[in-house]
Design a protein around this motif. Sequence first.
Motif, PDB file in Angstrom:
ATOM      1  N   MET B  37       0.824  -1.217   0.000  1.00 55.37           N
ATOM      2  CA  MET B  37       0.000   0.000   0.000  1.00 55.37           C
ATOM      3  C   MET B  37       0.858   1.268   0.000  1.00 55.37           C
ATOM      4  SD  MET B  37      -3.052  -1.135  -0.148  1.00 55.37           S
ATOM      5  CE  MET B  37      -3.880   0.439  -0.037  1.00 55.37           C
ATOM      6  N   ALA B  38       2.154   1.125   0.264  1.00 51.97           N
ATOM      7  CA  ALA B  38       3.033   2.299   0.274  1.00 51.97           C
ATOM      8  C   ALA B  38       3.558   2.609  -1.125  1.00 51.97           C
ATOM      9  CB  ALA B  38       4.191   2.083   1.246  1.00 51.97           C
ATOM     10  N   HIS B  39       3.112   1.827  -2.117  1.00 48.19           N
ATOM     11  CA  HIS B  39       3.607   2.026  -3.483  1.00 48.19           C
ATOM     12  C   HIS B  39       3.260   3.434  -3.996  1.00 48.19           C
ATOM     13  CE1 HIS B  39       5.231   0.289  -7.157  1.00 48.19           C
ATOM     14  NE2 HIS B  39       4.244   0.836  -7.844  1.00 48.19           N
ATOM     15  N   GLY B  40       2.091   3.943  -3.597  1.00 43.42           N
ATOM     16  CA  GLY B  40       1.703   5.295  -4.002  1.00 43.42           C
ATOM     17  C   GLY B  40       2.706   6.331  -3.527  1.00 43.42           C
ATOM     18  N   GLU B  41       3.319   6.072  -2.385  1.00 38.33           N
ATOM     19  CA  GLU B  41       4.287   7.039  -1.834  1.00 38.33           C
ATOM     20  C   GLU B  41       5.594   7.014  -2.625  1.00 38.33           C
ATOM     21  OE1 GLU B  41       1.869   5.718   0.169  1.00 38.33           O
ATOM     22  OE2 GLU B  41       1.201   7.792   0.070  1.00 38.33           O
ATOM     23  N   PHE B  42       5.830   5.931  -3.404  1.00 35.43           N
ATOM     24  CA  PHE B  42       6.990   5.953  -4.305  1.00 35.43           C
ATOM     25  C   PHE B  42       6.714   6.905  -5.468  1.00 35.43           C
ATOM     26  CE2 PHE B  42       7.736   1.322  -2.841  1.00 35.43           C
ATOM     27  CZ  PHE B  42       8.257   1.787  -1.651  1.00 35.43           C
ATOM     28  N   LEU B  98      -0.162  -5.907   3.851  1.00 33.40           N
ATOM     29  CA  LEU B  98      -1.161  -4.862   3.623  1.00 33.40           C
ATOM     30  C   LEU B  98      -1.216  -3.907   4.818  1.00 33.40           C
ATOM     31  CD1 LEU B  98      -3.916  -4.138   1.875  1.00 33.40           C
ATOM     32  CD2 LEU B  98      -4.964  -5.146   3.867  1.00 33.40           C
ATOM     33  N   LEU B  99      -1.352  -4.488   6.018  1.00 33.44           N
ATOM     34  CA  LEU B  99      -1.479  -3.651   7.217  1.00 33.44           C
ATOM     35  C   LEU B  99      -0.224  -2.831   7.456  1.00 33.44           C
ATOM     36  CD1 LEU B  99      -3.313  -6.057   9.663  1.00 33.44           C
ATOM     37  CD2 LEU B  99      -4.151  -3.938   8.661  1.00 33.44           C
ATOM     38  N   VAL B 100       0.909  -3.488   7.369  1.00 37.15           N
ATOM     39  CA  VAL B 100       2.162  -2.805   7.668  1.00 37.15           C
ATOM     40  C   VAL B 100       2.425  -1.685   6.673  1.00 37.15           C
ATOM     41  CG1 VAL B 100       4.662  -3.079   7.619  1.00 37.15           C
ATOM     42  CG2 VAL B 100       3.258  -4.706   8.868  1.00 37.15           C
ATOM     43  N   THR B 101       2.154  -1.959   5.377  1.00 36.73           N
ATOM     44  CA  THR B 101       2.466  -0.931   4.384  1.00 36.73           C
ATOM     45  C   THR B 101       1.474   0.236   4.425  1.00 36.73           C
ATOM     46  OG1 THR B 101       1.351  -2.274   2.726  1.00 36.73           O
ATOM     47  CG2 THR B 101       3.759  -2.397   2.805  1.00 36.73           C
ATOM     48  N   VAL B 102       0.244  -0.009   4.915  1.00 37.65           N
ATOM     49  CA  VAL B 102      -0.663   1.123   5.130  1.00 37.65           C
ATOM     50  C   VAL B 102      -0.033   2.058   6.154  1.00 37.65           C
ATOM     51  CG1 VAL B 102      -2.845   1.828   6.174  1.00 37.65           C
ATOM     52  CG2 VAL B 102      -2.833   0.030   4.479  1.00 37.65           C
ATOM     53  N   GLY B 103       0.536   1.461   7.205  1.00 37.99           N
ATOM     54  CA  GLY B 103       1.223   2.265   8.227  1.00 37.99           C
ATOM     55  C   GLY B 103       2.385   3.037   7.637  1.00 37.99           C
ATOM     56  N   VAL B 104       3.193   2.347   6.827  1.00 35.61           N
ATOM     57  CA  VAL B 104       4.343   2.996   6.204  1.00 35.61           C
ATOM     58  C   VAL B 104       3.886   4.139   5.296  1.00 35.61           C
ATOM     59  CG1 VAL B 104       6.269   2.671   4.605  1.00 35.61           C
ATOM     60  CG2 VAL B 104       5.772   0.937   6.335  1.00 35.61           C
ATOM     61  N   SER B 105       2.770   3.884   4.588  1.00 36.60           N
ATOM     62  CA  SER B 105       2.229   4.891   3.689  1.00 36.60           C
ATOM     63  C   SER B 105       1.867   6.173   4.453  1.00 36.60           C
ATOM     64  CB  SER B 105       1.002   4.297   2.982  1.00 36.60           C
ATOM     65  OG  SER B 105       0.132   5.304   2.571  1.00 36.60           O
ATOM     66  N   LEU B 106       1.167   6.022   5.573  1.00 33.32           N
ATOM     67  CA  LEU B 106       0.773   7.188   6.374  1.00 33.32           C
ATOM     68  C   LEU B 106       1.998   7.904   6.924  1.00 33.32           C
ATOM     69  CD1 LEU B 106      -2.269   5.680   8.300  1.00 33.32           C
ATOM     70  CD2 LEU B 106      -2.300   7.289   6.404  1.00 33.32           C
ATOM     71  N   LEU B 107       2.978   7.091   7.329  1.00 30.96           N
ATOM     72  CA  LEU B 107       4.215   7.642   7.884  1.00 30.96           C
ATOM     73  C   LEU B 107       4.941   8.501   6.838  1.00 30.96           C
ATOM     74  CD1 LEU B 107       6.085   5.589  10.347  1.00 30.96           C
ATOM     75  CD2 LEU B 107       7.548   6.593   8.618  1.00 30.96           C
ATOM     76  N   LEU B 108       5.049   7.957   5.625  1.00 33.59           N
ATOM     77  CA  LEU B 108       5.750   8.694   4.568  1.00 33.59           C
ATOM     78  C   LEU B 108       5.001   9.967   4.195  1.00 33.59           C
ATOM     79  CD1 LEU B 108       6.927   5.757   2.253  1.00 33.59           C
ATOM     80  CD2 LEU B 108       8.348   7.222   3.691  1.00 33.59           C
ATOM     81  N   GLN B 109       3.651   9.890   4.185  1.00 33.31           N
ATOM     82  CA  GLN B 109       2.860  11.086   3.869  1.00 33.31           C
ATOM     83  C   GLN B 109       3.092  12.192   4.899  1.00 33.31           C
ATOM     84  OE1 GLN B 109      -1.351  10.587   3.122  1.00 33.31           O
ATOM     85  NE2 GLN B 109      -0.963   8.670   2.063  1.00 33.31           N
ATOM     86  N   GLN B 110       3.074  11.798   6.182  1.00 41.07           N
ATOM     87  CA  GLN B 110       3.254  12.791   7.238  1.00 41.07           C
ATOM     88  C   GLN B 110       4.667  13.366   7.176  1.00 41.07           C
ATOM     89  OE1 GLN B 110       0.655  13.872   9.081  1.00 41.07           O
ATOM     90  NE2 GLN B 110       2.077  15.469   9.710  1.00 41.07           N
ATOM     91  N   LEU B 111       5.619  12.493   6.856  1.00 40.36           N
ATOM     92  CA  LEU B 111       7.013  12.929   6.733  1.00 40.36           C
ATOM     93  C   LEU B 111       7.126  13.991   5.633  1.00 40.36           C
ATOM     94  CD1 LEU B 111       9.617  11.912   8.160  1.00 40.36           C
ATOM     95  CD2 LEU B 111      10.137  10.682   6.052  1.00 40.36           C
ATOM     96  N   ALA B 112       6.465  13.715   4.490  1.00 40.62           N
ATOM     97  CA  ALA B 112       6.500  14.674   3.383  1.00 40.62           C
ATOM     98  C   ALA B 112       5.863  15.990   3.805  1.00 40.62           C
ATOM     99  CB  ALA B 112       5.784  14.091   2.168  1.00 40.62           C
ATOM    100  N   LYS B 113       4.768  15.903   4.582  1.00 41.03           N
ATOM    101  CA  LYS B 113       4.104  17.103   5.067  1.00 41.03           C
ATOM    102  C   LYS B 113       5.034  17.929   5.942  1.00 41.03           C
ATOM    103  CE  LYS B 113      -0.506  15.627   5.092  1.00 41.03           C
ATOM    104  NZ  LYS B 113      -1.546  14.926   5.819  1.00 41.03           N
ATOM    105  N   ASP B 114       5.751  17.227   6.839  1.00 43.44           N
ATOM    106  CA  ASP B 114       6.631  17.931   7.766  1.00 43.44           C
ATOM    107  C   ASP B 114       7.842  18.533   7.060  1.00 43.44           C
ATOM    108  OD1 ASP B 114       4.949  17.378   9.802  1.00 43.44           O
ATOM    109  OD2 ASP B 114       6.042  15.641  10.559  1.00 43.44           O
ATOM    110  N   VAL B 115       8.372  17.808   6.070  1.00 44.38           N
ATOM    111  CA  VAL B 115       9.575  18.287   5.395  1.00 44.38           C
ATOM    112  C   VAL B 115       9.240  19.372   4.369  1.00 44.38           C
ATOM    113  CG1 VAL B 115      11.500  17.640   3.896  1.00 44.38           C
ATOM    114  CG2 VAL B 115      10.790  16.113   5.755  1.00 44.38           C
TER     115      VAL B 115
END
Lengths: 414, 294
Positions: B37-42, B98-115
């Motif tokens: 699910m974190a593929h979108g963040e790539f 699926l579950l883990v990558t949803v978490g990674v996806s949210l993490l990467l999104q928030q990281l992008a927001k902060d940076v």
Amino acid sequence: MFHSRSRLATGSVLVLTAALSLSACGGSKSGESSSAESCVDTSGDTIKLGFLNSTSGAMAISEQTVRDSLVMALEEINADGGILGKKIEPVVEDGASDPAVFAEKIEKLLTGDCVAAVFGGWTSASRKAMLPVVEADNGLLFYPVQYEGLEASKNIYYTGATTNQQIIPAMDFLKSKGVKTLFLAGSDYVFPRTANKIIKQYAKELGIEIVGEEYVPLDDDDWTTQVSKIVKAKPDFVFNTINGSSNVGFIKAYYEQGLSPETSPIISVSIAEEEAPAMGKDVTGQFAAWNYFQSVKSPTNDAFIKAFKAKYGDKRPTSDPMEAAYTSLYLYKALVEKADSFDVDKINAAADGVTFDAPEGTVTIDGENHHIAKTGLIGRINKDNQFDVVWSSDAPIEPDPFLKGYSWWDPSGE
Amino acid sequence: MDAFTTPLLAGAATGALLLIAALGLALTFGQMGVINMAHGEFLMAGAYTAYLTQQVVTNTDISILVALPVAFLVAGLLGLLLEVAIIQWMYRRPLDTLLVTVGVSLLLQQLAKDVFGAQGDPVHTPGWLDGNVDVFGYHWPYRQMFTIVLALAALGALGALLKYTAYGRQIRATVQNRDLAETMGVSTRTVDRVTFFVGSGLAGIGGVAVSLISGTNPNLGTTYIISAFLVVVAGGLGQLKGTVIAAFAVGIVTAYLTDWYSSSMAQVVTFGLVVVFLQLRPQGLFTVRTRGLA
């Protein structure tokens, strides 16, 4: 697909939580609101006010600007001796871009922290979530953003524009430019749909033909198919009620397919000084309707801009919602001083006609609907991403959130 | 004529984007049973790479071309990091990934927001891509043609990699029967990592193409991830041919529906069609015959 399902589940949990917390608050609504339950402490040297803006989540970028100008107004007022001789003590909370959190936090501010008033909110969803809470607790909320109207609460003061101060002036401007055909482009949610319903009815009255109407979901940025319809319809003007980053996709597709301010110019209601440079295209020559621009010429505005830049840096522009938030704190001060009390009912009784010499010009509170009279402005974007005022209403426009004064308006019609 | 051509051409461009996004998903799901699910963040990483490249290479005309290989590397390495740090511990457990990558996806999104901030930054279209050509009344943007060329080039490169290289043979062997491939001396661990790198890298290239439509923003990946999964599922797993046909089909059908009804309605109908399609053909358009036990 799993993703959307899990989102749905989270969404329904949040809605449930909100519903529960709202019904819980509903219980305290009994009897005439004599504010006997008010726990606001006015005995000390300070008075507590709540600032409730999203400093995290999707709305943070916008709402942080509102927070910044609230803080500036607070410091100015405190330096000047406070309100009725009391210094303001801010209690700040994060709405987290989530209506349920807004409802929860305003309840906490009003009954836990016992603040005398709350300043904040941005999306209509956040305001709609706070409304029943602030009414049940007989508190005060100052809301600083233009919105779709059709609302009035004795516990909310609306310092942004209602539709007859932004949408209708924009239409009057188009009429004055001799516009015959108009294309409507908006995000698919409540504000654009409501605004366009009003636009369509007024257009009929003005003899302007609507030659197309397109919506794209808020999270979708690809506007190519819709823009190709604008190319074919060749409208005199495009009325843009798109929100957020979706504007970038719209503006890019618009220029990509050969449209320009010379062919079919755009008038927007959500692109301001901060958004214009972020479009990835030179938007010189396009239009926007607001009640305040940084370019407004007045000594009050000069002082406002100077103070803001001194505090937050030269690169930070001032914009309509942050000006409305700044104004809201001064209006509160004026309200309290006229009522000679922090009591909500006394404030409401004294509200009609309270004025403040704001950066946008002098604003006056309408005691009936708690909106303020504001001047309608149309600006044209120049090379520096500032707005040159090209049209202005003759005088501040009286707020009419339910459009009672407009005979063409039929809330049930299309 | 233009009522017919507009959605066809615009839809083909959308399909091309979906194809680039779906290729990596199809690879990793087909080979390792990973739902990422974190593929979108790539994709998002690719878009931000395009933005950052434009800050360094200020000549807009070439910065996009420079951004393509850089985005491939950045997104690829990000994928590799995800594989090494998390995914490798849960192969063949699709629901866990699926579950883990949803978490990674949210993490990467928030990281992008902060940076980078929540509002997003503009990516400027190079001059040679800024314009359009009139095809039966549709002002077909150069940018859309570029996206299609990019997708076909990525597809060609991937096809050649799978067909003509030793590594490609090892991938195909691993997909068909992991245990047997291993006894034949294929290091399936290495193959998995390389696959993850290549699949994520392709998404990075897709992100550069997306940045030309909408610039950057932290939520950019979520817009495409569900449609990309749709393509993978409808196309049949581990099948390039199916992925290609499904990508263009979803893109073009959505474009026609958008033209006839509305963008929101198109989403509803497209998803409805896929539900019906999966009832009739749960294995997707094409199936790969495998001797694997999974």
